[in-house]
Motif scaffolding. Structure first.
Motif, PDB file in Angstrom:
ATOM      1  N   THR A  80       0.864  -1.188   0.000  1.00 14.95           N
ATOM      2  CA  THR A  80       0.000   0.000   0.000  1.00 14.95           C
ATOM      3  C   THR A  80       0.899   1.236   0.000  1.00 14.95           C
ATOM      4  O   THR A  80       2.051   1.175   0.423  1.00 14.95           O
ATOM      5  CB  THR A  80      -0.918   0.042   1.236  1.00 14.95           C
ATOM      6  OG1 THR A  80      -0.125  -0.181   2.412  1.00 14.95           O
ATOM      7  CG2 THR A  80      -2.003  -1.002   1.179  1.00 14.95           C
ATOM      8  N   LYS A  84      -4.250   5.566   4.419  1.00 14.84           N
ATOM      9  CA  LYS A  84      -5.665   5.402   4.074  1.00 14.84           C
ATOM     10  C   LYS A  84      -5.887   4.067   3.339  1.00 14.84           C
ATOM     11  O   LYS A  84      -6.793   3.306   3.684  1.00 14.84           O
ATOM     12  CB  LYS A  84      -6.094   6.587   3.186  1.00 14.84           C
ATOM     13  CG  LYS A  84      -7.578   6.695   3.002  1.00 14.84           C
ATOM     14  CD  LYS A  84      -7.965   8.096   2.511  1.00 14.84           C
ATOM     15  CE  LYS A  84      -9.328   8.045   1.846  1.00 14.84           C
ATOM     16  NZ  LYS A  84      -9.238   7.669   0.410  1.00 14.84           N
ATOM     17  N   ASP A  85      -5.029   3.789   2.369  1.00 15.98           N
ATOM     18  CA  ASP A  85      -5.154   2.517   1.642  1.00 15.98           C
ATOM     19  C   ASP A  85      -4.900   1.331   2.577  1.00 15.98           C
ATOM     20  O   ASP A  85      -5.566   0.298   2.477  1.00 15.98           O
ATOM     21  CB  ASP A  85      -4.152   2.458   0.485  1.00 15.98           C
ATOM     22  CG  ASP A  85      -4.529   3.434  -0.619  1.00 15.98           C
ATOM     23  OD1 ASP A  85      -5.608   4.055  -0.518  1.00 15.98           O
ATOM     24  OD2 ASP A  85      -3.722   3.573  -1.567  1.00 15.98           O
TER      25      ASP A  85
END
Ligand code: PML
Ligand code: MG
Length: 251
Positions: A80, A84-85
């Motif tokens: 990632t 957030k991801d």
């Protein structure tokens, strides 16, 4: 074979405040005991956080019949780019595990950021189950085991991945634990994970911004009062050796 648990913790006092410098533990054979005591002592004395004025080295016998041997969880990695991801990946695994209240769980995770131990969370009622909420649940009496004994190097410096895999393997082995969520509190370390019996140990390469000291653990629990008591006892008392051979071979 006779074994011993060794636990080291070191701290110092500055301006009247005692702070933790370093801590580590091993479960070793009698023949290894002396060498590991010296290694742990060196680890305490040479820590970058400073010189300790207090070092505690605790040595306890571990009987063979008290030991539980577990194979390390299988490991996978999800790349990632940002926090957030990373959190979205965690949410997606929680949803595949059919765990309810995902948003709330991700919020409660933040309450663990300044605790030494982990939050034990009832994932249905969202009740926190630790007897001491400031300290949390500390998982101890764990070590890794390899056939050709590469443990030496793990003792000279901290290996985030190995130590976390050993801990997660013990934690999710308990029948009432559905998953563990972890972000390191080390500012330079942004890889975290979600571990579960179903998906194993899933590393997520970005779970927080670089430089952030915010990190902690949540154990997601489902069960009754008796099972909760058993779970806490298991985390804190059960002696566990985790077999790492598969992991080492695949690294
Ligand atoms: C810690 O700071 O002890 C947590 C380490 C998490 C390790 C995650 C990984 O590299 O797999
Ligand atoms: Mg840490």
């Amino acid at each position: 074979m006779g074994r011993y648990s060794i636990k080291m913790r070191a701290s110092n006092e500055k301006q009247g405040i005692r702070s933790h410098i370093s801590g580590a533990e091993k479960i070793v054979t009698e023949q290894e005991l002396e060498a590991y005591c010296i290694r742990l002592l060196n680890r305490a004395l040479k820590h970058s956080k400073g010189k300790p004025d207090f070092i505690n080295l605790k040595i306890e016998e571990v009987k063979e019949e008290e030991l539980l041997y577990l194979p390390a969880l299988p490991v996978t990695t999800v790349e990632t780019d940002n926090e957030k991801d990373g959190k979205m990946v965690v949410a997606s695994y929680l949803s595949q595990l059919k765990i309810p209240h995902i948003e709330e769980i991700l919020e409660i995770w933040k309450q663990s950021y300044h605790m030494r131990g982990a939050i034990l969370l009832d994932c249905d009622t969202l009740q926190r189950l630790e007897p001491d909420r400031e300290r949390g649940i500390r998982v101890t009496y764990i070590d890794m085991m390899t056939e050709d004994d590469e443990r030496n190097q793990a003792c000279s410096g901290k290996n985030h991945f190995n130590e976390a895999l050993v801990l997660a393997t013990k934690v999710v082995h308990h029948p009432n634990i559905l998953a563990e969520l972890c972000i390191s509190d080390d500012p330079d370390y942004v890889t975290g994970y979600i571990a579960s019996k179903q998906f194993g140990y899933v590393r997520i390469t970005h779970l927080k911004p670089m430089g952030s000291p915010e990190g902690g653990r949540v154990f997601l629990f489902r069960g009754n009062e008796l099972e909760k008591e058993d779970c806490i006892r298991y985390m804190q008392e059960q002696r566990v050796l985790v077999k790492m051979d598969e992991v080492m071979n695949h690294e």
